[in-house]
Scaffold this motif. Structure first.
Motif, PDB file in Angstrom:
ATOM      1  N   PHE A 142       0.806  -1.223   0.000  1.00 51.77           N
ATOM      2  CA  PHE A 142       0.000   0.000   0.000  1.00 51.77           C
ATOM      3  C   PHE A 142       0.837   1.270   0.000  1.00 51.77           C
ATOM      4  CE2 PHE A 142      -2.645  -3.312   1.818  1.00 51.77           C
ATOM      5  CZ  PHE A 142      -3.846  -3.140   1.135  1.00 51.77           C
ATOM      6  N   LEU A 148      -3.025   2.293   3.608  1.00 54.24           N
ATOM      7  CA  LEU A 148      -3.915   1.179   3.908  1.00 54.24           C
ATOM      8  C   LEU A 148      -5.217   1.700   4.514  1.00 54.24           C
ATOM      9  CD1 LEU A 148      -4.764  -1.764   4.462  1.00 54.24           C
ATOM     10  CD2 LEU A 148      -3.377  -1.681   6.546  1.00 54.24           C
ATOM     11  N   SER A 232      -4.835  -4.836  -4.816  1.00 54.46           N
ATOM     12  CA  SER A 232      -4.268  -4.393  -3.554  1.00 54.46           C
ATOM     13  C   SER A 232      -3.007  -3.615  -3.869  1.00 54.46           C
ATOM     14  CB  SER A 232      -3.950  -5.594  -2.664  1.00 54.46           C
ATOM     15  OG  SER A 232      -3.211  -5.197  -1.548  1.00 54.46           O
ATOM     16  N   GLY A 233      -3.073  -2.288  -3.798  1.00 57.25           N
ATOM     17  CA  GLY A 233      -1.954  -1.490  -4.229  1.00 57.25           C
ATOM     18  C   GLY A 233      -1.767  -1.691  -5.719  1.00 57.25           C
TER      19      GLY A 233
END
Length: 288
Positions: A142, A148, A232-233
């Motif tokens: 992140f 996050l 995610s990221g």
């Protein structure tokens, strides 16, 4: 008259000790009490009524007897495919999610130390079998812990219905933020069942249960969570997911303390009371 042994079904255990006086500054004592002694207790009571009545309603079908002796996790797994058992699935799934949410909290004043307010970045932090600490993984996936939190906030604020937002990891140690809606849970996806041992005790339904057997069409050793690819990221996480923490997006969780338009402040204070020791323990568990 011959005495018979009757299973007490699901019983609400004592409230997690960390929540006995509330979870300040995130949840007031009143709200924490409502979420456990009324919401969690009510879900288990209605689940009991549903599975106890299943035998009568279904005219003696074996399914009723089975659900009356199952754990909450087993009920989620075994009712997910049946539209006729939607209520049993919904009550069990919500009890599972709500218990995992509350079990991941600790009042800010009860954090192990004032320095321990986020994943450990101390030189002595022990890497997991992934070769990383949780803090390193968060930074890799992140960019930073604030990023996050931003991903969580974005998922939460975009939900205009009830549900939960989860932090999960995959079999490679990659992290993702995943929302589930209504009575959905990360335990079941696309009508396939996969049962994690750790959630059997996390649901806290009053008694220990054995892990449920695999579904007939499942592999010999099924993954504990099914395929839920999410961004995610910069990377996509894999197929086998493990929950690390979650937050309730049900209005009853924030309305009393924050008001109708208080979801953003609710999410901000959530991070003050995350039990990072528990999250790091779940992150480091070797589940290969």
């Amino acid at each position: 008259m011959r005495a018979t042994s009757v299973r007490a079904l699901h019983q609400l255990p004592p409230m997690p000790p960390a929540l006995a006086e509330g979870c300040e500054p995130f949840l007031s004592k009143r709200t924490a009490n409502l979420l456990w002694t009324q919401w969690q207790a009510g879900l288990l009571q209605r689940l009991n009524e549903e599975v106890r009545g299943a035998l009568r309603v279904r005219g003696g079908a074996n399914t009723g007897t089975a659900h009356a002796t199952e754990s909450v996790v087993e009920t989620v797994m075994n009712t997910a495919r049946s539209r006729e058992q939607l209520l049993a699935f919904s009550y069990a799934s919500l009890a599972l999610n709500n218990s995992f949410f509350l079990s991941g909290l600790v009042p800010h004043a009860q954090q192990p130390s004032k320095e321990y307010v986020q994943p450990s970045t101390q030189p002595g932090a022990v890497p997991t079998y992934y070769g990383k600490t949780l803090a390193t993984a968060i930074a890799d996936q992140f960019g930073s812990l604030p990023q996050l939190k931003l991903a969580f906030a974005s998922a939460a604020m975009s939900m205009f219905s009830s549900g939960f937002v989860w932090l999960v990891k995959d079999e490679h140690g990659r992290l993702g933020v995943l929302p589930t809606y209504g009575t959905g849970t990360v335990l079941v996806h696309q009508r396939r069942q996969c049962g994690p041992k750790d959630l059997v005790t996390a649901v806290q339904d009053g008694e220990a249960q054995a892990e449920a057997p695999a579904a007939p069409d499942a592999p010999t050793r099924p993954p504990r969570f099914d395929a839920l690819s999410r961004t995610s990221g910069a990377d996509a996480i894999g197929q086998h997911l493990y929950p690390l923490l979650c937050v309730s997006m049900y209005e009853h969780a924030w309305l009393g303390d924050y008001g109708f338009w208080g979801k953003e402040r609710y999410m901000t204070h959530f991070w003050d009371c995350v039990n990072w020791e528990r999250v790091e323990r779940l992150w480091g568990d070797d589940r290969t």
